[in-house]
Enzyme design. Structure first.
Site, short mmCIF file in Angstrom:
data_model
loop_
_atom_site.label_atom_id
_atom_site.label_comp_id
_atom_site.label_asym_id
_atom_site.label_seq_id
_atom_site.Cartn_x
_atom_site.Cartn_y
_atom_site.Cartn_z
CE LYS A 1 80.85 68.07 81.41
NZ LYS A 1 80.31 68.31 79.89
CE LYS B 1 82.67 71.63 81.15
NZ LYS B 1 82.39 70.99 80.05
#
Ligand code: PBG
Length: 333
Positions: free
Chosen positions: A202, A256
């Protein structure tokens, strides 16, 4: 494997593009409704759908409306929802206890959805930001986001969500050691079949802006998340994080944001061959919707093309705010 191509005119690569029928035969990837995880925002109240200004078409739903959304998702064949709470400012503290309150908004939503629509998989988010007075994903002490104490809090949060009936836990906090700690706690509590979909790679991204509006974290965040979320310049580090989380007991992994990180999706799938997901985040959704609303892009076409790009990059599924819209289109054929 390097593709081989005969010299022209033995090879005319346009031959396999000449009709819809032949293009269909040689198509390498496809988007299916089974690839979709639909992130929804829940809030307190009754019969409410409150629009999120920076995410046209997305609403914060009261729990009864979230249950209706789950019913709709199930009818469309969407396999999973992911729940994000819009927590009242009065419940946000520096110690974040609301995060593991068995009756917090998110846990009430999980129970209500699982009771009404048991067949749909419910995914959660594990991070302290919706409950933290300073908007960070971890506990802040003297200006530092403290790792190990945060992990203890996250484990409590994970257990409360598993207890409420969550099928898939989604740690999005980027602390070190949290997957192993959660997996051990889940095993000892008898939650042996709860999946962990780790937000393993992330990035510290500006594409999360609209989401922070949606969960009411925008005004409260002090500083940035660069000491725990990844540097957008890095790629090898993503593989180390994925490897680490798999070793600690993650069942599935996520990259992400999505579209700016398709190279990472491909590397992860090629290196590990595990269930791999991308999150097409709020900012990606917002920019496509904004351009479509201005008439600058064909909204339906860019929605489908953007989602297909994740499949081509090796993802098994996508978290996307477009889930209900695209499911309707796939159903209509
Ligand atoms: C919370 C969390 C964020 C998102 C998912 N979980 C925001 C953040 O890390 O600041 C972003 C999702 C989106 O932008 O759609 N840790």
């Amino acid at each position: 494997m390097r593709p081989t191509v005969a010299p022209f005119p033995a090879a005319r690569l346009r031959r396999t593009r000449k009709s819809a029928a032949i293009r269909g035969l040689v198509r390498e990837t496809a988007l299916s409704v089974e690839d979709l995880i639909w992130p929804i925002f829940v809030r307190d109240g009754n019969d409410l759908a409150e629009p999120v200004a920076s995410m046209p078409g997305v609403n914060r739903l009261s729990i009864d409306r979230a249950v209706a959304a789950a019913q709709q998702a199930a009818e469309l064949g969407i396999p999973a929802l992911c729940i994000f709470p819009y927590t009242d400012a009065s419940l946000k503290t520096a110690t974040c206890e609301e995060a593991w309150n068995p009756d917090n908004l998110s846990n009430r939503a999980i129970r209500a959805i699982k009771a009404a629509v048991p067949g749909i998989a419910v995914m959660t988010d594990i991070a302290l930001d919706p409950y933290n007075a300073n908007g960070h994903d971890g506990i802040v002490r003297d200006g530092e986001i403290v790792n190990d104490e945060t992990v203890e809090a996250l484990v409590r949060m994970a257990l409360a969500q598993a207890e409420a009936g969550a099928d898939i836990l989604g740690p999005s906090d980027m602390m070190d050691g949290r997957i192993g700690a959660m997996r051990a706690a889940l095993e000892s509590a008898g939650h042996t079949n709860v999946c962990i979909l780790s937000y393993a790679a992330k990035y510290a991204s500006a594409f999360y802006g609209p989401f922070r509006d949606a969960v009411g974290a925008s005004g409260v965040l002090t500083g940035d998340k660069a000491t725990y979320q990844m540097d957008p310049a890095n790629s090898d580090e993503a593989l180390r994080l994925i490897q680490r989380d798999l070793n600690e007991g993650a069942d599935m992994v996520m990259i992400k944001p999505g579209m700016p990180y398709l190279d990472i999706c491909r590397r992860v799938k090629d290196n590990f061959g595990v269930p791999t997901y991308a999150y097409q985040v709020s900012g990606e959704y917002a920019m496509l919707q904004a351009a479509a609303q201005n008439g600058w892009l064909d909204g339906e076409k860019v929605m489908l093309e953007s989602l297909l790009s994740f499949k081509r990059a090796g993802c098994d599924g996508i978290l996307t705010y477009f889930a209900p819209a695209v499911a309707k289109m796939l159903k209509a054929g």
